[in-house]
Write an enzyme that holds these catalytic residues in place. Structure first.
Site, PDB file in Angstrom:
ATOM      1  N   TYR A  50      -2.608  13.345  -9.128  1.00  0.00           N
ATOM      2  CA  TYR A  50      -3.835  13.493  -9.903  1.00  0.00           C
ATOM      3  C   TYR A  50      -4.932  12.560  -9.397  1.00  0.00           C
ATOM      4  O   TYR A  50      -6.044  12.988  -9.094  1.00  0.00           O
ATOM      5  CB  TYR A  50      -3.488  13.213 -11.369  1.00  0.00           C
ATOM      6  CG  TYR A  50      -4.615  13.278 -12.352  1.00  0.00           C
ATOM      7  CD1 TYR A  50      -4.975  14.475 -12.944  1.00  0.00           C
ATOM      8  CD2 TYR A  50      -5.294  12.121 -12.737  1.00  0.00           C
ATOM      9  CE1 TYR A  50      -5.981  14.534 -13.886  1.00  0.00           C
ATOM     10  CE2 TYR A  50      -6.313  12.174 -13.672  1.00  0.00           C
ATOM     11  CZ  TYR A  50      -6.649  13.380 -14.238  1.00  0.00           C
ATOM     12  OH  TYR A  50      -7.652  13.436 -15.168  1.00  0.00           O
ATOM     13  N   GLN A  62      -9.634  19.241 -10.978  1.00  0.00           N
ATOM     14  CA  GLN A  62      -8.206  18.924 -10.990  1.00  0.00           C
ATOM     15  C   GLN A  62      -7.544  19.319 -12.313  1.00  0.00           C
ATOM     16  O   GLN A  62      -6.436  19.834 -12.329  1.00  0.00           O
ATOM     17  CB  GLN A  62      -7.996  17.423 -10.718  1.00  0.00           C
ATOM     18  CG  GLN A  62      -6.555  17.021 -10.591  1.00  0.00           C
ATOM     19  CD  GLN A  62      -5.843  17.706  -9.430  1.00  0.00           C
ATOM     20  OE1 GLN A  62      -6.476  18.075  -8.438  1.00  0.00           O
ATOM     21  NE2 GLN A  62      -4.548  17.880  -9.546  1.00  0.00           N
ATOM     22  N   GLU A  63      -8.226  19.053 -13.398  1.00  0.00           N
ATOM     23  CA  GLU A  63      -7.642  19.288 -14.722  1.00  0.00           C
ATOM     24  C   GLU A  63      -7.477  20.774 -15.053  1.00  0.00           C
ATOM     25  O   GLU A  63      -6.433  21.175 -15.534  1.00  0.00           O
ATOM     26  CB  GLU A  63      -8.493  18.634 -15.818  1.00  0.00           C
ATOM     27  CG  GLU A  63      -8.355  17.132 -15.911  1.00  0.00           C
ATOM     28  CD  GLU A  63      -7.065  16.676 -16.556  1.00  0.00           C
ATOM     29  OE1 GLU A  63      -6.166  17.490 -16.817  1.00  0.00           O
ATOM     30  OE2 GLU A  63      -6.931  15.475 -16.792  1.00  0.00           O
ATOM     31  N   SER A  64      -8.522  21.551 -14.849  1.00  0.00           N
ATOM     32  CA  SER A  64      -8.514  22.928 -15.352  1.00  0.00           C
ATOM     33  C   SER A  64      -8.944  23.962 -14.327  1.00  0.00           C
ATOM     34  O   SER A  64      -8.942  25.156 -14.649  1.00  0.00           O
ATOM     35  CB  SER A  64      -9.456  23.028 -16.557  1.00  0.00           C
ATOM     36  OG  SER A  64     -10.792  22.797 -16.141  1.00  0.00           O
TER      37      SER A  64
END
Length: 184
Positions: A155, A35-37
């Site tokens: 998120y 999800q982040e990167s």
């Protein structure tokens, strides 16, 4: 398996080592990184969060202090998976300790910041027992939709979805327990 294209297993040695060192779920770490990167070590967000686990400089400095990392080089070290993943894992575990091992709350704190989340929770007396609730039933996770930060809503839900898929890929079957986010 076509799912492995969308749910990569890159950096698994680093992720498993960092997770084991902190007693964390490696699939949760993978889910957060996705999800982040999107597994890009050099990812940089609009808020200047960096690396696989997308840390901003103040958080990275706090974690470096916690872990006694001397001479942390920002941004360089945050773009190194062998540095970023243990640091991000430490921070996630720190949020887990702060929020009673409640994965969705810990993810919300990781994204929005623990102080913002605590302030929001304090303003919602009906949620005072939330850290003790161990359920992923719809009514028990409705609070995610009520978060005042749209990015954090998406998120948390995305990482919880990723977690179910990574666990399925690992075990070869779909098995949902309640709560679905509890470690296996």
């Amino acid at each position: 398996h076509y799912l492995t294209v969308g749910f990569p297993d890159e950096f698994s040695t680093i992720i498993k080592k960092a997770a084991a060192a902190k007693g964390a779920d490696a699939n949760l770490i993978k889910s957060l990184i996705k999800q982040e990167s999107g597994f890009s070590p050099t990812a940089t967000s609009t808020s200047n969060a960096m690396g696989l686990m997308q840390m901003i400089e103040p958080t990275a400095r706090e974690i470096a202090q916690d872990l006694s990392i001397k001479n942390l080089q920002i941004p360089g070290d945050l773009f190194k998976p062998a540095t970023n993943v243990p640091m991000g894992t430490h921070y996630l575990v720190k949020m887990m300790l702060k929020f009673n091992q409640h994965v969705p709350l810990s993810l919300a704190a990781y994204n929005a910041g623990p102080f913002r989340l605590e302030k929001w929770l304090k303003a919602r007396p009906s949620l005072k027992d939330l850290p003790q609730i161990r359920s992923s039933r719809a009514m028990d996770e409705l609070w995610i939709e009520e978060l005042p930060w749209r990015e954090t809503q998406v998120y948390v839900k995305s990482i919880l979805r990723n977690l179910v898929i990574y666990r399925m890929l690992e075990s070869g079957r779909v098995e949902l327990k309640d709560p679905s986010w509890q470690g296996q």
